[in-house]
Write a protein that holds these residues in place. Sequence first.
Motif, PDB file in Angstrom:
ATOM      1  N   PRO A  85       0.807  -1.230   0.000  1.00 41.60           N
ATOM      2  CA  PRO A  85       0.000   0.000   0.000  1.00 41.60           C
ATOM      3  C   PRO A  85       0.841   1.282   0.000  1.00 41.60           C
ATOM      4  N   GLU A  86       2.060   1.210   0.541  1.00 38.45           N
ATOM      5  CA  GLU A  86       2.932   2.387   0.571  1.00 38.45           C
ATOM      6  C   GLU A  86       3.371   2.820  -0.828  1.00 38.45           C
ATOM      7  N   ASP A  87       3.205   1.945  -1.807  1.00 39.19           N
ATOM      8  CA  ASP A  87       3.560   2.284  -3.183  1.00 39.19           C
ATOM      9  C   ASP A  87       2.441   3.035  -3.893  1.00 39.19           C
ATOM     10  N   SER A  88       1.309   3.178  -3.235  1.00 40.10           N
ATOM     11  CA  SER A  88       0.201   3.941  -3.830  1.00 40.10           C
ATOM     12  C   SER A  88       0.648   5.374  -4.046  1.00 40.10           C
ATOM     13  N   SER A  89       0.612   5.802  -5.293  1.00 37.16           N
ATOM     14  CA  SER A  89       1.169   7.108  -5.633  1.00 37.16           C
ATOM     15  C   SER A  89       0.857   7.398  -7.095  1.00 37.16           C
ATOM     16  N   ILE A  90       1.262   8.564  -7.545  1.00 38.70           N
ATOM     17  CA  ILE A  90       1.241   8.857  -8.968  1.00 38.70           C
ATOM     18  C   ILE A  90       2.671   8.718  -9.487  1.00 38.70           C
ATOM     19  N   TYR A  91       2.829   7.985 -10.572  1.00 42.45           N
ATOM     20  CA  TYR A  91       4.141   7.793 -11.178  1.00 42.45           C
ATOM     21  C   TYR A  91       4.157   8.555 -12.508  1.00 42.45           C
ATOM     22  N   LEU A  92       5.192   9.351 -12.689  1.00 41.66           N
ATOM     23  CA  LEU A  92       5.271  10.237 -13.842  1.00 41.66           C
ATOM     24  C   LEU A  92       6.543   9.998 -14.644  1.00 41.66           C
ATOM     25  N   CYS A  93       6.369   9.965 -15.940  1.00 40.44           N
ATOM     26  CA  CYS A  93       7.493   9.892 -16.870  1.00 40.44           C
ATOM     27  C   CYS A  93       7.800  11.314 -17.334  1.00 40.44           C
ATOM     28  N   SER A  94       9.065  11.624 -17.502  1.00 40.03           N
ATOM     29  CA  SER A  94       9.465  12.972 -17.914  1.00 40.03           C
ATOM     30  C   SER A  94      10.615  12.886 -18.900  1.00 40.03           C
ATOM     31  N   VAL A  95      10.652  13.852 -19.819  1.00 41.53           N
ATOM     32  CA  VAL A  95      11.768  13.936 -20.767  1.00 41.53           C
ATOM     33  C   VAL A  95      12.223  15.379 -20.859  1.00 41.53           C
ATOM     34  N   GLY A  96      13.448  15.557 -21.348  1.00 41.13           N
ATOM     35  CA  GLY A  96      13.933  16.900 -21.601  1.00 41.13           C
ATOM     36  C   GLY A  96      13.365  17.415 -22.907  1.00 41.13           C
ATOM     37  N   ASN A  97      13.631  18.661 -23.229  1.00 38.79           N
ATOM     38  CA  ASN A  97      13.139  19.268 -24.460  1.00 38.79           C
ATOM     39  C   ASN A  97      13.966  18.766 -25.641  1.00 38.79           C
TER      40      ASN A  97
END
Lengths: 116, 111
Positions: A85-97
């Motif tokens: 349950p501690e892994d409940s979160s929003i996971y986001l991918c990001s890239v540079g320009n």
Amino acid sequence: SAVISQKPSRDICQRGTSLTIQCQVDSQVTMMFWYRQQPGQSLTLIATANQGSEATYESGFVIDKFPISRPNLTFSTLTVSNMSPEDSSIYLCSVGNPARQANEAFFGQGTRLTVV
Amino acid sequence: QKEVEQDPGPLSVPEGAIVSLNCTYSNSAFQYFMWYRQYSRKGPELLMYTYSSGNKEDGRFTAQVDKSSKYISLFIRDSQPSDSATYLCAMSEHNFNKFYFGSGTKLNVKP
């Protein structure tokens, strides 16, 4: 700017299972980043994924828990393993320009994960 | 002490007001400063990007960086209900280096 598609957008998972999150970019980028955003908290960098090399993990995050793949310059996956349950979160991918290669990060929509 | 401190709010203002959002930081090596806007259930969207100290203006938005005080600000003029979102500051030491984010300030602009 880059267009980033992230799948799934949300999921509810049983504890002990694993979930793989996919990130697809519409242009080639050197560096891709995976973040976690817990409720009411800032974004925390999990790891940096470079094509052709092992991902670089930040303090507090390990490869066994968050294995990452980066098979080419437009795609990456993050797996959240043996979830609790501690892994409940929003996971986001990001890239540079990709056009300017400047210090500007663009984000996907995020994957809202709930572990029950 | 966190690397970046940001008041979580919420901040509620009437439409047309000038909004001031702020972050403080402890690492004097930070050189790149960004502001992101995040709508509910969406990823962060880059609003402003500045390098080192000074001001930068883009439409209704002005970003200020005071490195001597380790303090950055985002001003929104003539605020609109569509500006209602969470605003995140972010900073890094080097180009394409690790970003450090504030916890975000939730802004509500009332019609």
